[in-house]
Design an enzyme around this catalytic site. Structure first.
Site, PDB file in Angstrom:
ATOM      1  CG  HIS A  10      -4.604 -35.941  16.366  1.00 45.22           C
ATOM      2  ND1 HIS A  10      -4.637 -37.262  17.054  1.00 45.22           N
ATOM      3  CD2 HIS A  10      -5.430 -35.595  15.664  1.00 45.22           C
ATOM      4  CE1 HIS A  10      -5.703 -37.619  16.442  1.00 45.22           C
ATOM      5  NE2 HIS A  10      -6.201 -36.986  15.714  1.00 45.22           N
ATOM      6  CE  LYS A  28       5.695  -0.877   9.992  1.00 47.19           C
ATOM      7  NZ  LYS A  28       4.841   0.016   9.188  1.00 47.19           N
ATOM      8  CD  GLU A  60       9.350  -5.843   7.030  1.00 51.69           C
ATOM      9  OE1 GLU A  60       9.056  -4.826   6.561  1.00 51.69           O
ATOM     10  OE2 GLU A  60       9.270  -5.990   8.250  1.00 51.69           O
ATOM     11  CD  GLU A  98      -1.676  -4.163  11.292  1.00 51.96           C
ATOM     12  OE1 GLU A  98      -0.583  -4.642  11.618  1.00 51.96           O
ATOM     13  OE2 GLU A  98      -2.134  -4.203  10.401  1.00 51.96           O
ATOM     14  CE  LYS A 121      -3.807   2.195   2.739  1.00 52.28           C
ATOM     15  NZ  LYS A 121      -4.402   2.189   3.960  1.00 52.28           N
ATOM     16  N   GLY A 150      -4.708  -1.791   5.029  1.00 55.45           N
ATOM     17  CA  GLY A 150      -3.683  -2.820   4.714  1.00 55.45           C
ATOM     18  C   GLY A 150      -4.654  -4.253   4.909  1.00 55.45           C
ATOM     19  NE  ARG A 151      -6.438  -3.819  11.073  1.00 51.32           N
ATOM     20  CZ  ARG A 151      -5.838  -2.747  11.114  1.00 51.32           C
ATOM     21  NH1 ARG A 151      -4.686  -2.452  10.600  1.00 51.32           N
ATOM     22  NH2 ARG A 151      -6.389  -1.842  11.740  1.00 51.32           N
TER      23      ARG A 151
END
Ligand code: F6P
Length: 550
Positions: free
Chosen positions: A389, A509, A216, A358, A210, A272-273
């Protein structure tokens, strides 16, 4: 409409719930079911092809009425309208929150600041469709004329989790001749493993960000460009055929060296999410094709309309959100487990972690005052039956109360043998076991030795929802995601927090950017962190063979 000035816990609608909780705390699901034959059919709701059984919750009809009364008192209906009509409900970023516009049909309009944004959305969808068809049909060729066979999405957070989750979820609907990979982590391993067996001539990178400034993503995009150019004779013109961008920032895209003709835009009003159905979903559209992408958007839209119009006691996202408030704030549940009984949904819990945490991991109200209740619970999970399990032991017999959302389907994507009936039997059995447990008397009646009895008792009374849909397909996936998006908003409205900002990710950040040169410098850097951080930096430098201050 009520204005939210008083604190949440001082509202009478909240206090009514608190008082009701005192009477509910020790009530057993066994007893609730025993004296109410219709409970299992009454405490259910169905909409848009999704059936929600919420009868195995520690609630009564009165609980539901009181939760709905709280929602009404807080003005949830108006807050929903605020979102759908583009009010700037993301107050700390002064933005509208309009992911619902991403799936609004062409025939409708949403006017924000005097402009109808629906045509813009469809213009981008149309460009995406043209591009995806070109790639899928082999018309879009790489720099050396070869057909694109590999698509690598580079992004992180919302620019990764949605695309990965959707690709995995809809894999059986995808173009199997294309290979899809996803690179998110700045750890070079992620990039190396995603590309080690790919031929650059046949590889398309989607740089999805965005902001087009995320450390990253920009680091991975730079490595991707180097990787491509090293295989294609360092010919910079190759970038045009092998890189496309998805962003809100055209200038940064072009600074990076991607032609803005190869950019698919979205807008500040998409968080973003909440962006997997925007151009961030380009990899999804490449995988499943524009028509199926459209089916997914239609699924989202069905739930959007349901959320906007259905009465709260029949409203699936509202019910899910209000139950989350009930457990988080009254039973002090710390987490919610999401347990899809569908292997294709293996990344769904990871996707939900960003969406929920978030969004609602917030400590102050919209007005900036400390909240007076807990807010967003921890979401986690794994597909069934694998989780059974692994961690289900703790859900059944541990000391934490963990409300569960089971997600199940009537029809399998792949019908082989008896697999699906076994899968479905497990999901129903787990919800049953959690709710009703196994008493001391029942364990004793099995002839269990006395000393072993307590170990084999299941207290039960552990709540769950079961969501049942016909089959996992693009439309169902859209519906499931929209369900959780709006459940998150419902929770955020009750807590009076901003579910659409994410200031909590900023500090780390900033500090990382400060530390990078301290790790990389030739000479020992002057360090003025705390003694622990200084020491760790020096240890690291030593491991990397770099000098440290004496
Ligand atoms: O982690 C913070 C965050 O801003 C997320 O909200 C977002 O999804 C992610 O980083 C990626 O951001 P971008 O798409 O701008 O690269």
């Amino acid at each position: 409409m009520s204005v939210q000035l008083e604190s949440l816990t001082s509202r009478s609608s909240w206090q009514d719930l608190a008082q009701h909780y005192d009477g509910m705390r020790d009530i057993q699901l066994r007893d609730l079911f025993a004296k109410d034959a219709d409970r299992g059919t009454r405490l259910t709701a169905e909409a848009c092809g999704i059936f929600l059984d919420f009868s195995k919750n520690r609630i009564t009809d009165e609980t539901l009425q009181l939760l709905v009364a709280l929602a009404e008192d807080i003005g949830l209906r108006d807050k929903i309208e605020d979102m759908f009509t583009g009010k700037r409900i993301n107050v700390t970023e002064d933005r509208s929150v309009l992911h619902i516009a991403l799936r609004t049909p062409k025939t409708e309009s949403i006017v924000v600041d005097g402009e109808d944004i629906v045509p813009q959305v469809h213009a981008v969808l149309d460009r995406m469709a043209t591009f995806c068809n070109q790639v899928r049909d082999g018309l879009w060729r790489g720099h050396t004329g070869k057909r694109i066979r590999n698509v690598v999405n580079i992004g992180i957070g919302g620019s990764d989790l949605g695309p990965v989750m959707a690709y995995e979820a809809l894999r059986s609907y995808s173009e199997r001749d294309l290979t899809f990979r996803f690179v998110s982590n700045v750890d070079g391993t992620d990039f190396v493993e995603a590309t080690h067996d790919l031929n650059a001539e046949e590889t398309l990178f989607i740089v999805a960000s965005k902001t087009f400034s995320t450390l990253e993503t920009m680091t991975n995009a730079g490595s991707a460009r180097n990787w491509l150019l090293s295989q294609l004779g360092d010919d910079k013109t190759a970038v045009a055929k092998h890189f496309v961008a998805v962003s809100t920032h055209a200038n940064r895209v072009s600074e990076f060296g991607i032609d803005t003709n190869n950019m698919f835009e979205f807008w500040d009003w998409v968080g973003g999410r909440y962006s997997m159905d925007s151009a961030i979903g380009l990899s999804t559209m490449l995988a499943i094709g524009p028509d199926r992408f459209g089916e997914m958007l239609a699924g989202f839209h069905e739930i959007d309309s349901h959320f906007r119009t259905a009465p709260f006691d029949r409203n699936l996202p509202a019910i899910l959100g209000l139950l989350t408030v009930w457990y988080t704030n009254f039973f002090n549940a710390q987490s919610i487990a999401v347990l899809p009984y569908e292997q294709y949904l293996k990344r769904f819990p990871a996707y939900l972690q960003q969406l929920t945490m978030e969004s609602n991991g917030k400590q102050v109200t919209l007005e900036g005052h400390p909240v007076d209740t807990d807010t967003g619970p921890i979401y986690w999970g794994e597909p069934g039956t694998n989780g059974q399990h692994s961690f289900y032991q703790l859900i059944h017999q541990g000391t934490h109360l963990i409300p569960c959302d089971f997600i199940a389907f009537g029809k399998p994507v792949h019908a082989i043998g008896r697999h699906h009936d076994m899968l479905a039997s497990n999901v129903f059995a787990q919800a049953e076991a959690l709710a009703f447990g196994k008493t001391t008397e029942e364990v004793e009646a099995e002839g269990t030795e006395d000393w072993l009895v307590p170990h084999r008792v299941f207290n039960g009374n552990r709540p769950s929802n079961t969501l049942l849909a016909e089959q996992l397909n693009p439309s169902t996936l859209g519906k499931l995601i929209a369900l959780y998006e709006h459940s998150v908003y419902t929770q955020g409205v009750i807590w009076n927090i901003d579910s659409f900002d994410q200031w909590g990710v900023e500090l780390g950040k900033v500090l990382a950017n400060r530390i990078i040169p301290e790790l990389e410098s030739q000479d020992p850097p002057p360090l003025d962190h705390d003694s622990s951080t200084n020491n760790l930096i020096n240890k690291y430098r030593s491991m990397r063979g770099r000098s440290v201050q004496g």
